[in-house]
Design a protein around this motif. Structure first.
Motif, mmCIF file in Angstrom:
data_model
loop_
_atom_site.group_PDB
_atom_site.id
_atom_site.type_symbol
_atom_site.label_atom_id
_atom_site.label_comp_id
_atom_site.label_asym_id
_atom_site.label_seq_id
_atom_site.Cartn_x
_atom_site.Cartn_y
_atom_site.Cartn_z
ATOM 1 N N GLN A 516 0.850 -1.190 0.000
ATOM 2 C CA GLN A 516 0.000 0.000 0.000
ATOM 3 C C GLN A 516 0.889 1.246 0.000
ATOM 4 O OE1 GLN A 516 -0.633 -2.846 2.095
ATOM 5 N NE2 GLN A 516 -1.858 -3.398 0.302
ATOM 6 N N ARG A 517 1.671 1.375 -1.056
ATOM 7 C CA ARG A 517 2.584 2.497 -1.163
ATOM 8 C C ARG A 517 2.471 3.125 -2.550
ATOM 9 N NH1 ARG A 517 4.265 4.163 3.698
ATOM 10 N NH2 ARG A 517 5.953 5.240 2.625
ATOM 11 N N ALA A 518 3.369 4.064 -2.850
ATOM 12 C CA ALA A 518 3.284 4.805 -4.115
ATOM 13 C C ALA A 518 4.387 4.458 -5.098
ATOM 14 C CB ALA A 518 3.321 6.317 -3.830
ATOM 15 N N TRP A 519 5.602 4.120 -4.584
ATOM 16 C CA TRP A 519 6.748 3.952 -5.467
ATOM 17 C C TRP A 519 6.950 2.472 -5.773
ATOM 18 C CZ3 TRP A 519 9.277 5.247 -9.292
ATOM 19 C CH2 TRP A 519 10.602 4.889 -9.550
ATOM 20 N N GLY A 520 6.415 2.078 -6.926
ATOM 21 C CA GLY A 520 6.554 0.689 -7.329
ATOM 22 C C GLY A 520 5.734 0.416 -8.569
ATOM 23 N N VAL A 521 5.794 -0.821 -9.030
ATOM 24 C CA VAL A 521 5.021 -1.225 -10.207
ATOM 25 C C VAL A 521 3.582 -1.483 -9.771
ATOM 26 C CG1 VAL A 521 4.772 -2.947 -12.029
ATOM 27 C CG2 VAL A 521 7.058 -2.232 -11.277
ATOM 28 N N ILE A 580 0.503 -1.394 -5.130
ATOM 29 C CA ILE A 580 1.673 -1.688 -5.960
ATOM 30 C C ILE A 580 2.162 -3.095 -5.637
ATOM 31 C CG2 ILE A 580 2.365 0.729 -6.090
ATOM 32 C CD1 ILE A 580 4.625 -0.014 -4.043
ATOM 33 N N LEU A 581 3.066 -3.580 -6.468
ATOM 34 C CA LEU A 581 3.622 -4.923 -6.269
ATOM 35 C C LEU A 581 4.739 -4.900 -5.225
ATOM 36 C CD1 LEU A 581 3.806 -6.138 -9.960
ATOM 37 C CD2 LEU A 581 2.582 -7.316 -8.129
#
Length: 980
Positions: A516-521, A580-581
């Motif tokens: 549950q974040r923003a920086w990723g695929v 995100i993954l």
């Protein structure tokens, strides 16, 4: 006295004994970069057998540390030794660039500026994360290059490259299309500080002290009449889970007792007799904790199986609603009598066993604890309070214990329970198990067989690249089955790695891949709002992958939903997943976008080897295994090599707070990269190992000995030409013996490479240089080198052997001492191409077992002789062995025959050596380190030759021996010294 120095053939070389590696290595590195050494290697090895080591991506976050250095030196050693053997062994380095560590660092920068990250547009925030990752990629790249690591540094792989991100999305789609992907609510490791789920590989365990409590649940119904109105007692170290309790678990095979105590004080001040249900084996411990000053009596013994259909109620039942529901007793095989009371309270939101048992009994999580670790605002008890990991919140005088005490349910509470507890390895904050809706890859979902699909078609459907020739494992198996089968087919070095990863795979739960974040695929799925099912549409998937390939992860946004869906789907009918993954899914896909993509045509799938630290059995090794087995039916590697961790010199874990870290950048400034390399390849890296100032000084001393060996070879071979070369068969026995030793060493080194046993490789090479050469061969033959005529057969045979030694040793040492080997090579062959473009040395048919056995014995006897001379030197009776006469008494006829067949005075470097036969057996008191030999030594009476310094019978005072007179007569000035 005449000065004969100009007549002696002294070694001559410009190769300095003082290495000056910190100053010299950068220049050599710049030379390699200017010549594009990596590309030269690719061209020179084109078409040869391949060896593919796939680089596991280090995290792009911070400077290189000693673990990075060790890891990449080992990888470089693998690639260089395979290249030396003549294979095409490319090395494409890579970095892991997404995920929480980078996001956390960027958030820290926001916090320092008193800014709120959530108020920044997501696209802008991700751009900052990308820039942060790129900065550290560039920094680490230069640091790793400085170590002498040879690779495709101009074209590394990055998980944040758009092509990489697109491939990761495509791999996710394969799981979705095959039905292995699902969304469910399960307890996962959750960081209230970072507000996201974490994988096991992101967790570290530290000892903490928690509050332990005993809580009484009143039994309201039971088939056992005596239990009605009694209390079931549970023990827990997580008081914060009591507000979400939904059941009690008992052990069917556990024996229980009903105990009674009189005059128990209740909250109102009343006292009454109470009954308490606990495990029989834990009854005394329960009594000691809860009623240390009261006598307990046994009321009834109860079998665990008889507790079925018993019902209790929550201590806070008076709050109504959720808390007024019945709390059933459930049979749990996981219940033990190791500690506590033998009864376990069940909170399906916060425990794996709790979740599974409650699910079987149709009890669902309630999601009372929010992502920040506080209870939901609308939760009846303690709503909006927390954080639940705060020790004060759980303390004996905290709100939970206070309310339970007022309800008459808290029997004991103490903040003194020490135990291991999971923490985030990034924030170092405590974690909780928390049930949240997450995306999972099923471990035990059986895939359906399709009789109409050929193996080749199945392989294509599961994502095989154009270079792949494998086909998936048989259909109808689960991901767990395929992973375990792949483990059995993989070579593990050391072998214990197989048991470790097997145990992990056998027991692991479904793979939670969402964060549950923003920086990723992004998890690029459209979910139907009515059915809750995600869309499987190959045309939509193709558009999504193409968009990510063009614009990266920012292409997944609500504004583009309609375009991604196309005209056939109503955007309002679907929600876009915003999770995100997991970064482990990212790195688990590297085999797909690196080995299969065609971007690096020199690579191929699967890899021959993955090499990382032993912690990656639960990390990259496993995520790569799961991803590949789920999409390709086999592991992406044929072998897995693991190394241990680098500890401080006292064996303690390195820590900045302890001040015992070793910075490889500073080590290179002081000693040079070759010293770090020699250290890394000298230790038993498969186990935990040590480094420190004293250890590095020892390594530097070992390096100096190797450097001195090369310096001697260069000096002794000055001016060597093909006209001097002598065929091995025509050489003296000593030279043939050394060539035999080279042949033997060749086999040892080849086996070490095959076993990835670089400790043995490095030590065998160093021992050969020190023991066989410097202390033996060079020592004996220096007289011939210095003093015999240039065309003397023995001297030419010696120099021919030195040439063979030079070409073997410089190649064998090149993968270890990459800078020094280049310096050595260019000293002898100025202007020549790099030593690292050479193949394995050509070793002649020099093996001679009988000769080897004969000379091994002679060396052992020589050691006894030198040992007997040493006391004379210590006592200053003689200055060197050249002034000694020795008598060797052989008690074994074979030794007598052996010794009479050699020039022992030359072998032992003494004035005179006499061989005698011993009478009878060697007395035990005279036993030396070599059986059946006794040595006597004394100062010689012979005069010293003023040129060669040997003491010989024909030498007159201040005169020369016959050989030296002959050499001077034919050549009064040594060629090597002419014009000097």
């Amino acid at each position: 006295m005449t000065d004969y120095r100009s007549t002696v053939f002294l070694p001559k070389t410009d190769f300095p004994m003082k290495a000056g590696l910190p100053q010299k290595e950068p220049g050599i590195l710049a030379k390699w970069q200017a010549a594009d050494l990596y590309r030269q290697l690719r061209e020179s090895r084109a078409g040869r057998e391949k060896f593919i080591l796939h680089d596991g991506p280090p995290y792009a976050n911070g400077d290189m540390h000693i673990g990075h250095a060790l890891n990449h030196i080992l990888k470089d050693m693998v690639v260089r030794t395979q290249t030396l053997l003549g294979k095409d062994a490319p090395y494409v380095p890579g970095w892991d660039c997404h995920g929480l560590p980078i996001e956390w660092k960027v958030e820290e920068q926001y916090r320092k500026k008193k800014l709120n990250k959530d108020e920044v547009p997501a696209v802008e925030f991700r751009a900052e994360c990308r820039a942060y990752a790129q900065h550290w990629v560039d920094t680490q790249r230069e640091q790793l290059k400085r170590l002498g690591i040879n690779g495709d540094w101009d074209k590394p792989y990055l998980t944040m490259d758009f092509d990489s991100e697109a491939t990761i999305v495509a791999e996710l789609m394969k799981f979705a299309e095959s039905g292995q992907l699902y969304r469910g609510a399960k307890p996962v490791m959750w960081s209230p500080v970072e507000k996201t789920a974490l994988a096991e590989a992101e967790v570290e365990y530290e000892d903490i002290v928690s509050t332990q409590i005993d809580v009484a649940f009143e039994i309201v119904d039971s088939p056992i009449e005596e239990l009605k109105g009694a209390y079931a007692v549970i023990w827990t170290t997580t008081p914060w889970t009591i507000p979400v309790n939904q059941a009690l678990a008992y052990g069917p095979e556990v024996d229980y007792v009903l105990l009674a105590t009189d005059l128990v004080e209740i909250h109102s001040g009343d006292t009454r007799s109470n009954y308490y249900l606990v495990a029989a084996e834990l009854g005394q411990a329960f009594a000691d904790r809860c009623f240390p000053h009261a006598a307990l009596r046994l009321v009834k013994e109860i079998k665990g199986t008889d507790l079925a259909h018993t019902i209790a109620r929550h201590p806070m039942h008076h709050l109504g609603g959720f808390f007024a529901r019945p709390r059933p007793f459930l049979a749990g095989d996981f219940v033990t009598t190791e500690q506590g009371t033998g009864l376990v309270h069940m909170a399906p939101d916060h425990g794996e066993d709790d979740f599974e048992l409650c699910k079987l009994n149709e009890i669902e999580p309630v999601f009372a604890v929010e992502g920040d670790g506080k209870y939901s605002e609308n939760w009846t008890w303690l709503g909006g309070q927390g954080s639940v990991i705060n020790p004060k919140f759980n303390a004996p005088d905290g709100p939970i214990c206070t309310d339970l005490r007022e309800a008459g349910a808290l029997l004991a509470a103490s903040a003194d329970y020490k135990h291991s507890y999971p923490h985030s390895w990034r924030s170092k904050a405590k974690l909780i198990f928390r049930a949240t809706p997450q995306w999972f890859i099923a471990m035990d979902e059986v895939l359906e067989e399709d009789d109409d699909v050929t193996p080749a078609e199945a392989g294509a459907a599961l994502g095989f690249g154009a270079q792949s020739t494998e086909v998936p494992a048989s259909a109808g198996t689960t991901l767990r089955d395929r992973a375990l089968a792949a483990i059995a087919q993989t070579r593990f070095i050391p072998p214990k790695g197989e048991n470790r990863i097997r145990a992990m795979v056998e027991g692991r739960p479904d793979w939670v891949i969402s964060r549950q974040r923003a920086w990723g695929v992004p998890i690029t799925l459209f979910v139907n709002k009515m059915t809750g099912q995600y869309m499987v549409d190959e045309h939509v998937n193709e558009r999504i992958v193409a968009a990510i390939r063009e614009r990266g992860v920012d292409a997944w946004n609500a504004e583009d939903a309609a375009a991604l869906l196309g005209g056939g789907h109503d955007p309002d009918a679907f929600e876009m997943v915003t999770d995100i993954l997991d970064v482990w899914f990212d790195s688990g896909c590297t085999h797909a976008f690196v080995l299969e993509s065609g971007k690096w045509p020199e690579l191929r799938w699967p890899a021959d080897l993955y090499l990382e630290g032993s912690d990656q059995h639960r990390g990259w090794f496993q995520s790569s295994l799961m991803e590949s087995c789920g999409t390709r039916g086999r592991a992406p590697y044929d072998a897995v090599l693991t190394h241990g961790f680098t500890m401080a010199s006292d064996g303690k874990k390195m820590s900045k707070s302890l001040g015992n870290t070793v910075d490889p950048l500073k080590v290179m400034e002081q000693y040079g990269a070759d010293i770090i390399r020699l250290w890394a390849l000298s230790v038993d890296f498969t186990e935990d190992h040590r480094i420190g100032d004293e250890i590095l000084r020892g390594v530097a001393d070992g390096y100096r000995k190797l450097r001195n060996t090369f310096r001697y070879l260069l000096g002794a071979l000055e001016g060597f030409s093909e006209a001097e070369r002598v065929d091995a068969a025509a050489m003296p026995e000593l030279e043939r013996y050394i060539l035999h030793r080279v042949h033997t060493l060749d086999g040892v080194l080849r086996r070490a490479i095959d076993d990835f046993d670089f400790n043995t490789y490095t030590r065998a090479l160093a021992d050969f240089a020190n023991d066989d050469l410097s202390a033996f061969f060079f020592d004996i033959r220096k007289d011939s080198l210095y003093c015999e005529a240039a065309d003397a057969p023995t001297r030419m045979a010696y120099r021919t052997t030195l040439d063979a030694l030079f070409h073997a040793l410089v190649r064998w040492a090149a993968p270890i001492l990459v800078f020094t080997a280049e310096e050595v090579w260019n000293t002898r062959y100025p202007g020549a191409s790099s030593v690292h473009l050479l193949d394995w040395p050509v070793i002649g048919n020099w093996h001679n077992a009988a000769l080897g056995e004969r000379w091994d014995r002679l060396r052992a006897i020589r050691g006894v002789v030198l040992g007997e001379i040493e006391p004379l030197r210590r006592e200053k009776i003689i200055g060197s062995g050249l002034e000694a006469d020795v008598t060797v008494i052989a008690y074994d006829l074979a030794d007598k025959v052996l010794l009479t067949g050699v020039n022992l005075s030359e072998l032992a470097i003494v004035a005179k050596a006499e061989i005698c036969t011993g009478d009878g057996a060697l007395a035990s008191g005279d036993a030396s380190s070599v059986a059946d030999i006794r040595v006597e030594a004394k100062k010689t009476e012979y005069e010293k030759c003023e040129r060669c310094w040997r003491h010989l019978p024909e030498v007159e005072p201040e005169g020369l021996c016959a050989r030296c007179e002959s050499v001077i007569a034919s050549n009064p000035v040594a060629p090597a010294q002419a014009g000097a």
